[in-house]
Design a protein around this motif. Structure first.
Motif, PDB file in Angstrom:
ATOM      1  N   GLU A 187     -15.541  30.020 -16.767  1.00  0.00           N
ATOM      2  CA  GLU A 187     -14.583  29.544 -17.760  1.00  0.00           C
ATOM      3  C   GLU A 187     -15.204  29.419 -19.148  1.00  0.00           C
ATOM      4  OE1 GLU A 187     -12.705  25.982 -16.529  1.00  0.00           O
ATOM      5  OE2 GLU A 187     -11.645  26.901 -14.831  1.00  0.00           O
ATOM      6  N   LYS A 188     -16.494  29.111 -19.219  1.00  0.00           N
ATOM      7  CA  LYS A 188     -17.140  28.944 -20.520  1.00  0.00           C
ATOM      8  C   LYS A 188     -17.209  30.259 -21.282  1.00  0.00           C
ATOM      9  CE  LYS A 188     -19.973  24.948 -19.258  1.00  0.00           C
ATOM     10  NZ  LYS A 188     -21.368  24.419 -19.150  1.00  0.00           N
ATOM     11  N   SER A 189     -17.566  31.330 -20.584  1.00  0.00           N
ATOM     12  CA  SER A 189     -17.673  32.632 -21.246  1.00  0.00           C
ATOM     13  C   SER A 189     -16.384  33.430 -21.162  1.00  0.00           C
ATOM     14  CB  SER A 189     -18.810  33.443 -20.612  1.00  0.00           C
ATOM     15  OG  SER A 189     -18.516  33.741 -19.250  1.00  0.00           O
ATOM     16  N   ASN A 190     -15.413  32.896 -20.366  1.00  0.00           N
ATOM     17  CA  ASN A 190     -14.124  33.572 -20.190  1.00  0.00           C
ATOM     18  C   ASN A 190     -14.325  34.993 -19.662  1.00  0.00           C
ATOM     19  OD1 ASN A 190     -11.278  33.434 -20.286  1.00  0.00           O
ATOM     20  ND2 ASN A 190     -11.225  34.590 -22.204  1.00  0.00           N
ATOM     21  N   GLY A 191     -15.183  35.096 -18.652  1.00  0.00           N
ATOM     22  CA  GLY A 191     -15.470  36.406 -18.062  1.00  0.00           C
ATOM     23  C   GLY A 191     -16.029  36.257 -16.672  1.00  0.00           C
ATOM     24  N   TRP A 192     -16.318  37.395 -16.030  1.00  0.00           N
ATOM     25  CA  TRP A 192     -16.802  37.416 -14.651  1.00  0.00           C
ATOM     26  C   TRP A 192     -18.322  37.484 -14.627  1.00  0.00           C
ATOM     27  CZ3 TRP A 192     -13.585  36.397 -10.767  1.00  0.00           C
ATOM     28  CH2 TRP A 192     -12.209  36.618 -10.954  1.00  0.00           C
ATOM     29  N   ASP A 193     -18.949  36.586 -13.845  1.00  0.00           N
ATOM     30  CA  ASP A 193     -20.387  36.623 -13.615  1.00  0.00           C
ATOM     31  C   ASP A 193     -20.669  37.344 -12.297  1.00  0.00           C
ATOM     32  OD1 ASP A 193     -20.877  35.188 -15.903  1.00  0.00           O
ATOM     33  OD2 ASP A 193     -21.067  33.253 -14.869  1.00  0.00           O
ATOM     34  N   LEU A 194     -21.682  38.182 -12.298  1.00  0.00           N
ATOM     35  CA  LEU A 194     -22.077  38.894 -11.084  1.00  0.00           C
ATOM     36  C   LEU A 194     -22.969  37.996 -10.238  1.00  0.00           C
ATOM     37  CD1 LEU A 194     -22.048  41.563  -9.494  1.00  0.00           C
ATOM     38  CD2 LEU A 194     -24.091  42.246 -10.783  1.00  0.00           C
ATOM     39  N   VAL A 195     -22.538  37.713  -8.992  1.00  0.00           N
ATOM     40  CA  VAL A 195     -23.294  36.867  -8.072  1.00  0.00           C
ATOM     41  C   VAL A 195     -24.239  37.697  -7.217  1.00  0.00           C
ATOM     42  CG1 VAL A 195     -23.121  35.205  -6.170  1.00  0.00           C
ATOM     43  CG2 VAL A 195     -21.427  35.172  -8.009  1.00  0.00           C
TER      44      VAL A 195
END
Length: 342
Positions: A187-195
Motif C-alpha cells: 500500500e505504501k508504494s501502491n504496487g506489487w512486491d515480488l515475494v
C-alpha cells in the motif's frame, strides 16, 4: 459491441450487438433464480438466489477457469470425478492477454503430486514431489506470508494457498516468460512486491545439468556428478550428464549411500508402494537389479512408503536452504561403497 447477460437457463453468456451468443458458461442444469455475483475473494459466480450462498450451490464459478493468475483460495489441479482440470496459462505478452506459451499445474500421470511449468509439452521447471508436508523443491522456511494447502485423494488433486494474514492482498502470476511469481500488494508504494519466483535460478530450470548429476547453485562449476558417477563427456558434463564409474554388481552385494538436502529426481520410471517402511524399501530395491535408488514417499510421522527409481536420475538439485529433507539412497557397487561413504 459485446455484453454479458444471464440467459433463461441460468447461463452466463457473452452476446454480440445483434444478441448472438458468442460464449456461454454451459451450465448443465437449469437455474430457476440465477444471480451473478463478484465475491470479495475475486471469484465471479452464478448461483440460485434461493438455495443459499455456500460454494456447493455455485452453478458456475470463474475460479474453475483461471487465466494467468491464481488468487487465494483458487484451486489448481484435477477434479477426478468430473475430469475438470484447473491450471494457469500465461499471456502472450505483457499487454496481450491472448494465450501464451506457458502453463502451470499438475501432471495427472504422476504417482505423487508435483507442480510443473510447461512450455507447450516440454517441462521448464518442477516443484519436486509432494511428500505429505511440502513440495520437495519449494523453499518452506522462513515463510510467514502464506500456507500451501494440498488435497490428494480419490476425488481430487488440488493445490491452493491462503495468506496467514487475512487482509493481506497477494496473488500468484505465471508471466509471459514462464516465471511463476508470488506477489504481495504494497500500500505504501501502491504496487506489487515480488515475494518469490520460480524457477528461482538456473538450477531450477528442468534438467539443466543432465542425467545423474546434482545442480548446486553455490558451487563452481554448478554441475557435478553424483557419487559413483563420472562425466559422460570430458568436455561438456552439463549437457551430456554422467555415467557410472563402475557397473553395478547385483550378485556381488551392492549397497547404498545417502544423499542429503536435495530435490528428488523426476518421477520417471519409478514405482510406489505406500505401505512399506524405509527398511523394507531398501530390501525391495536391493533385490531388484534394475533399482537405482529409493526413498520414503511420505515424510510425515517419521517417514513411510517406498519410492524407487529404475532409470537415469533426472533434474536433481541441491537445496539452497538447509532443512530436514527426505533421505535419498543411491545404489553403488560394493567395491566403491566404503570409499564413497568417506
Amino acid at each position: 459491441m459485446e455484453f454479458y447477460s444471464i440467459s433463461e437457463s441460468g447461463n452466463l453468456v457473452l452476446l454480440s450487438k445483434n444478441k448472438t451468443i458468442v460464449l456461454s458458461s454451459n451450465i448443465s442444469v437449469n437455474v430457476e433464480h440465477p444471480v451473478a455475483r463478484l465475491l470479495d475473494t475475486g471469484n465471479f459466480v452464478i448461483m440460485d438466489n434461493f438455495t443459499g450462498n455456500g460454494s456447493q450451490n455455485y452453478q458456475w464459478q470463474s475460479f474453475d477457469y483461471p487465466s494467468d493468475i491464481q488468487l487465494p483460495g483458487m484451486k489448481l489441479g484435477w477434479n477426478l470425478k468430473t475430469g475438470l482440470e484447473r491450471y494457469l496459462t500465461s499471456w502472450k505478452s505483457a499487454d496481450d492477454p491472448s494465450t501464451g506459451d506457458f502453463t502451470f499445474g499438475f501432471d495427472i500421470n504422476y504417482l505423487l503430486p508435483e507442480l510443473v511449468i510447461y512450455r507447450g509439452s516440454s517441462k521448464i521447471a518442477r516443484s519436486g514431489p509432494w511428500n505429505g508436508v511440502y513440495f520437495g523443491g519449494i523453499p518452506t522456511n522462513p515463510n510467514l506470508v502464506f500456507e500451501i494447502i494440498m488435497v490428494h485423494n480419490e476425488s481430487e488433486y488440488s493445490y491452493w494457498y491462503e495468506p496467514f494474514n487475512n487482509p493481506l492482498v497477494m496473488l500468484v502470476k505465471l508471466n509471459q516468460s514462464g516465471m511463476k511469481q508470488w506477489q504481495m500488494w504494497n500500500e505504501k508504494s501502491n504496487g506489487w512486491d515480488l515475494v518469490y519466483s520460480a524457477p528461482e535460478d538456473v538450477c531450477g530450470h528442468y534438467e539443466h545439468c543432465g542425467a545423474n548429476t546434482v545442480c548446486s547453485i553455490n558451487k563452481t562449476p554448478i554441475c557435478e556428478c553424483l557419487k559413483g558417477f563420472k562425466p559422460n563427456s570430458e568436455y561438456d558434463q552439463t549437457s551430456q550428464g554422467c555415467v557410472r564409474t563402475l557397473p553395478l554388481d547385483c550378485e556381488g552385494g551392492d549397497g547404498f549411500i545417502k544423499v542429503d538436502n536435495i530435490k528428488l529426481p523426476d518421477l520417471i520410471d519409478v514405482s510406489l508402494n505406500e505401505s512399506m517402511s524405509l527398511k523394507e524399501c531398501e530390501t525391495k530395491c536391493l533385490s531388484n537389479c534394475s533399482c537405482k535408488a529409493y526413498t520414503n514417499s511420505n515424510a510425515t510421522g517419521g517417514g513411510s512408503g517406498c519410492l524407487m527409481w529404475f532409470g537415469d536420475l533426472i533434474d536433481i538439485r541441491k537445496l539452497v536452504q538447509n532443512r530436514e529433507s527426505q533421505d535419498f539412497y543411491l545404489r553403488v557397487p560394493a567395491s566403491e561403497l566404503s570409499m564413497l561413504i568417506l
